[in-house]
Design a protein around this motif. Structure first.
Motif, short mmCIF file in Angstrom:
data_model
loop_
_atom_site.label_atom_id
_atom_site.label_comp_id
_atom_site.label_asym_id
_atom_site.label_seq_id
_atom_site.Cartn_x
_atom_site.Cartn_y
_atom_site.Cartn_z
N LYS A 76 69.37 10.26 117.40
CA LYS A 76 68.13 9.53 117.59
C LYS A 76 66.94 10.41 117.21
O LYS A 76 67.09 11.59 116.92
CB LYS A 76 68.01 9.06 119.04
N ARG A 77 65.76 9.81 117.23
CA ARG A 77 64.57 10.53 116.77
C ARG A 77 64.36 11.84 117.52
O ARG A 77 64.01 12.87 116.92
CB ARG A 77 63.33 9.64 116.93
N GLN A 78 64.58 11.83 118.84
CA GLN A 78 64.30 13.03 119.62
C GLN A 78 65.21 14.20 119.25
O GLN A 78 64.83 15.36 119.40
CB GLN A 78 64.39 12.76 121.12
N GLU A 79 66.42 13.88 118.73
CA GLU A 79 67.31 14.96 118.30
C GLU A 79 66.81 15.67 117.04
O GLU A 79 67.27 16.75 116.70
CB GLU A 79 68.71 14.42 118.05
N TYR A 80 65.88 15.04 116.34
CA TYR A 80 65.34 15.62 115.11
C TYR A 80 64.06 16.43 115.34
O TYR A 80 63.53 17.02 114.39
CB TYR A 80 65.02 14.50 114.11
N GLU A 81 63.55 16.44 116.54
CA GLU A 81 62.22 17.01 116.77
C GLU A 81 62.12 18.47 116.31
O GLU A 81 61.17 18.84 115.62
CB GLU A 81 61.86 16.88 118.25
N ASP A 82 63.07 19.30 116.70
CA ASP A 82 63.00 20.72 116.33
C ASP A 82 63.12 20.91 114.82
O ASP A 82 62.41 21.72 114.22
CB ASP A 82 64.10 21.52 117.05
N SER A 83 64.04 20.17 114.22
CA SER A 83 64.23 20.29 112.78
C SER A 83 63.00 19.81 112.02
O SER A 83 62.55 20.47 111.06
CB SER A 83 65.46 19.47 112.35
N LEU A 84 62.42 18.69 112.44
CA LEU A 84 61.22 18.18 111.77
C LEU A 84 60.04 19.12 111.97
O LEU A 84 59.20 19.27 111.07
CB LEU A 84 60.89 16.79 112.30
N GLU A 116 76.15 13.53 114.19
CA GLU A 116 76.81 12.90 113.04
C GLU A 116 76.99 13.92 111.92
O GLU A 116 76.76 13.62 110.75
CB GLU A 116 75.98 11.72 112.53
N LYS A 117 77.38 15.14 112.25
CA LYS A 117 77.34 16.23 111.28
C LYS A 117 78.27 16.02 110.08
O LYS A 117 78.11 16.69 109.06
CB LYS A 117 77.68 17.56 111.97
N LYS A 160 59.06 -1.84 125.41
CA LYS A 160 59.58 -0.47 125.24
C LYS A 160 61.09 -0.49 125.09
O LYS A 160 61.67 0.24 124.27
CB LYS A 160 59.18 0.38 126.45
N ASP A 161 61.77 -1.33 125.89
CA ASP A 161 63.23 -1.44 125.79
C ASP A 161 63.65 -1.92 124.41
O ASP A 161 64.68 -1.52 123.89
CB ASP A 161 63.76 -2.41 126.85
N LEU A 162 62.84 -2.83 123.84
CA LEU A 162 63.21 -3.44 122.57
C LEU A 162 62.70 -2.67 121.36
O LEU A 162 62.94 -3.08 120.23
CB LEU A 162 62.68 -4.88 122.51
N ASP A 163 62.02 -1.55 121.60
CA ASP A 163 61.56 -0.71 120.49
C ASP A 163 62.74 0.10 119.97
O ASP A 163 63.16 1.08 120.59
CB ASP A 163 60.45 0.22 120.98
N ILE A 164 63.29 -0.32 118.86
CA ILE A 164 64.49 0.33 118.32
C ILE A 164 64.16 1.37 117.27
O ILE A 164 65.06 1.88 116.59
CB ILE A 164 65.44 -0.73 117.71
N SER A 165 62.87 1.72 117.12
CA SER A 165 62.50 2.68 116.07
C SER A 165 63.12 4.05 116.31
O SER A 165 63.43 4.76 115.35
CB SER A 165 60.97 2.80 115.98
N ASP A 166 63.31 4.45 117.59
CA ASP A 166 63.91 5.75 117.87
C ASP A 166 65.36 5.83 117.42
O ASP A 166 65.89 6.91 117.19
CB ASP A 166 63.84 6.06 119.37
N SER A 175 69.15 24.62 110.36
CA SER A 175 69.91 25.08 111.54
C SER A 175 69.65 24.20 112.76
O SER A 175 70.51 24.12 113.65
CB SER A 175 69.56 26.53 111.87
N TYR A 176 68.49 23.52 112.82
CA TYR A 176 68.16 22.67 113.97
C TYR A 176 68.57 21.22 113.76
O TYR A 176 68.27 20.37 114.61
CB TYR A 176 66.65 22.72 114.26
#
Length: 428
Positions: free
Chosen positions: A22-30, A49-50, A365-371, A43-44
């Protein structure tokens, strides 16, 4: 065995629980990517899904910009993509192609085409020019396929990337074909017209810089909430500053032209995703809507009931004060009691309205699937292109302020091509 009511609710609430990144897993890499720190960006990267399509292509893309040469995993994915490539049709797109990966991801046209261009560039970096030509030809066939003339996906930025691959293999005529096609797709660009009509030789150097921190999906407030089409409430937001860049090499300067077109990759991605999986995704999204509505309905009922009871209690308190005023023959006390009663009614109404607003906000918020929207990140928002009349010795990007981070790879190929990356996420 019949599920209990609460078990059914729990099942609906967990229906979307998956192991996808999900989006939050990309925060460090981004964050590292926006500083042009490609080693840390790699590395981040998320590990959920590697081995999947998204992870392999993201890592290969970042690795290429970082000067890496290992293409084996990307090569395997490219071969698998040929076996899994599917052609389909829809009312909205007329016709399109896609690839369904083992992990259930529908790779888009731009992602598939870029995969083969990228692999071709890796081959060129390794000196395997014939293999690079094979990948260029395959990518060109996907862009130009007559099977999809009515709904064909073509794109000037992908044509530029393909032209750069052809140049690096020494295939100047083929490169000019794609420069010309890019110019036809974007006739307002003087730089593309010049590239299409220019001559190229092995003493010159073509430059292509990837720009922008990458588009991200978000809920589209301009679209009414559609309970059956969650994806159609999304849009992609780009944040790149679209700065002006120049290549400096000693005393020489090469102006770079900004070409803005990749938003179409993402918009096509959204439209295509709806067309491919409309029944499956509609079903999942309807379940999510049902779960959210049930949850917020239950919470809302409790809140409204509490608001009514609290308001009634205040009104009752005011009535008691009025009664005491009557008993004591005190008009002042009676007036205070009436004021308390009015306040009770007003507060009760405000609390009820706030309860409904909270329920609507929480449900949205529940239906916001952008993350959770799946796509290949780190693609450019736009590119800069240019050509030096001679090979560059120690080139640098000129941008203000001068300390903004960027990367430039060494030139490669039979006709020299140099790639770079500038995050362009800070206002000069």
């Amino acid at each position: 065995m019949r599920l209990s009511f609460y078990s059914y609710v729990l099942l609906l609430l967990c229906i979307q629980c998956t192991s996808i990144a999900k989006r939050q897993e990309y925060e460090d890499s981004l964050r590292a990517y926006k500083k042009a720190n490609l080693e840390n960006a790699i590395s981040y990267l998320p590990t959920e899904e590697k081995k999947g399509f998204i992870a392999v292509l993201e890592k290969a893309h970042l690795g290429f910009l970082n000067g890496e040469t290992n293409y084996k995993t990307l090569e395997k994915l490219a071969e698998e993509s040929k076996d899994r490539l599917r052609f389909s049709a829809s009312r909205s797109l007329k016709s399109f192609f896609y690839m369904e990966s083992e992990e259930g991801y529908y790779a888009s046209e731009a992602e598939i085409i870029y995969l083969h261009i990228l692999l071709g560039l890796y081959y060129v970096r390794a000196g395997e020019f014939d293999k690079g030509k094979v990948q260029a030809r395959f990518a060109g066939n996907l862009l130009s396929g007559e099977w999809s003339a009515e709904g064909q996906f073509d794109d000037p930025t992908l044509r530029l990337l393909l032209a750069s691959l052809w140049l690096s293999t020494g295939s100047i005529d083929e490169a000019k074909v794609d420069f010309r096609k890019a110019s036809q797709l974007k006739p307002q660009s003087a730089a593309l017209r010049a590239m299409a009509n220019d001559n190229y030789n092995k003493n010159e150097e073509f430059i292509l810089i990837f720009g922008g921190p990458g588009a991200e999906p978000e809920m589209d407030p301009s679209v009414n909430l559609n309970f059956l089409r969650g994806l159609r409430n999304l849009k992609f937001r780009q944040t790149g500053k679209q700065s002006q860049l120049t290549i400096i090499d000693g005393v020489g300067k090469t102006n770079l032209s900004l070409e803005k077109d990749t938003l179409g990759w993402y918009e096509r991605h959204l439209t295509r995703d709806n067309a491919i999986s409309e029944l499956i995704e509609d079903s999942k999204y309807f379940q999510l809507v049902s779960a959210s509505a049930l949850k917020e309905g239950t919470k809302g009922t409790v809140k409204v009931t509490g608001a009514v009871l609290a308001g009634a209690t205040i009104v009752a308190l005011g009535a008691g004060v009025v009664y005491l005023g009557v008993e004591a023959n005190s008009s002042e006390l009676g007036a205070i009691g009436i004021a308390i009663m009015i306040t009770g009614v007003q507060l009760g109404a405000e609390w009820i309205e706030r309860s409904y607003d909270d329920a609507r906000r929480n449900m949205r918020k529940d239906l916001d699937i952008s993350d959770e929207y799946r796509f290949v990140r780190f693609f450019p928002e736009y590119v800069w292109i240019g050509k030096s009349k001679s090979g560059l010795v120690s080139p640098k990007l000129q941008v203000r302020p001068d300390n903004l981070p960027y990367t430039l790879s060494p030139a490669m190929g039979k006709v020299k091509v140099r790639f770079g990356f500038f995050p362009d996420n800070q206002r000069p």
